[in-house]
Design an enzyme around this catalytic site. Sequence first.
Site, short mmCIF file in Angstrom:
data_model
loop_
_atom_site.label_atom_id
_atom_site.label_comp_id
_atom_site.label_asym_id
_atom_site.label_seq_id
_atom_site.Cartn_x
_atom_site.Cartn_y
_atom_site.Cartn_z
N LYS A 104 0.86 -1.19 0.00
CA LYS A 104 0.00 0.00 0.00
C LYS A 104 0.88 1.23 0.00
CE LYS A 104 -4.53 0.59 0.39
NZ LYS A 104 -5.47 -0.48 0.00
N SER A 348 -7.87 -5.81 -11.07
CA SER A 348 -6.51 -5.28 -11.27
C SER A 348 -5.60 -6.39 -11.79
CB SER A 348 -5.93 -4.77 -9.95
OG SER A 348 -6.36 -3.45 -9.69
N1 GLU Z 1 -7.14 -0.20 -3.31
C1 GLU Z 1 -7.88 -1.40 -3.60
C2 GLU Z 1 -7.94 -2.29 -2.38
O1 GLU Z 1 -7.79 -1.86 -1.27
C3 GLU Z 1 -7.41 -2.09 -4.86
C4 GLU Z 1 -5.97 -2.51 -4.87
C5 GLU Z 1 -5.49 -3.01 -6.24
O2 GLU Z 1 -6.29 -3.10 -7.16
O3 GLU Z 1 -4.31 -3.28 -6.32
O4 GLU Z 1 -8.22 -3.46 -2.48
#
Ligand code: GLU
Length: 415
Positions: A104, A348
Amino acid sequence: MTTNVLQMARDQLAIAVKYLDIDPGLHQVLNFPKRQITVHFPVVLDDGSIRVFEGYRVQHNSSRGPTKGGIRYHPDVDLDDTTALAMWMTWKCAVANIPYGGAKGSVKVDPKELSIRELEKMTRRFVTEINIILGERTDIPAPDIGTNGQVMAWIMDTFSMQQGYTVPGVVTGKPIELGGSEGRIEATGRGVVVSAEEAAKVINLNLAGARIVVQGFGNVGSIAARLIEEAGATVVAVSDALGGVYNPKGLPVSELCRRYSGRDGGVQEHKDAERVTNKEILELPCDVLIPAAISAQITGENAGKVKAKLVVEGANGPCTIEADHILSDRGVFVVPDIVANAGGVVVSYFEWVQDLQNFFWDENEVNRRLERIMKNSFATVESTMRAHKTDMRTAAYIIGVKRVADATKTRGIFP
Ligand code: GLU
């Protein structure tokens, strides 16, 4: 944030570890992030002044593949929150059984305070500061709170300019014309609704006609609200950062999405409804509550007042451990974040696969594959829940943590 979300993430891990025969040393490996970077970087604002921003990128575990996870722009983030969010990504990818570890990133900023030009400059400079650990085979960002497809396009362009060639696979959630995937924008909300449908079957709730409350009206909440309404449910309340609106007869979700989602002003401008706060919305009479805003919203203090029979976590970490205990004792069925909101990272993954192959799928194919993964992981977690006679979060952790622990153990500790 008042709740220490990193402690919460570690306590959740410790609960799962008790069910699994995990060596204490391996528990420590999973308890810490593999890599954290903190950066401070200057940006020249439109008025000519210099502002220094603080940002982070945390990679939690890469035993199962490159690390993956969003970039968040929010004034309240810090290194510990970002670490907790990276840990949750590790388990989320493992439960969905996609070949990634968790990461993250975040910048401490309210993006609404910046002009578009400032936002672009800040994004490009942040990527430049963290680019040493990014890459399509190493660490792949995506959107999260406060970021969107345009921000992902700038990330892709900045990274590509520095490599000397276009690298679409270094980031997901990009606009379609830059190698983004059909269905990515809707994916998290769509996955939340698939999870709600599966959970409704388990608790014998008919979603057609069920009353839904959605806290958070960003990408996840607004799309979940729209799709659950299409599935026949009645959305009685929604809220955004400024507050919410409630009408027991139902809200015009499409109109609210069109007029307010992602814009200033907020859903409270909608007139034909009662105004509620973000705290009150969680306690409204309803069948399904979808917290899709930020972490630690349902706590030891208000979990006893939640009226829903089903809570489907669209946000990351919306229920604290104290809340989990209270909800479970009261018979409220909770579909945890690492199951319910995995649709985003699943699509993704599809986007990344399409980018690496330069071969793109149509939206039906994306949605069909997404639904299959969501339903499979829901079913696996549900049967683990029954086998261990526990709640769904613990069951999801048992699966996710075991997959990561097994991969770490089988690979062995280098050197
Ligand atoms: N920010 C999203 C999550 O918390 C997606 C993360 C991604 O697609 O890598 O799952």
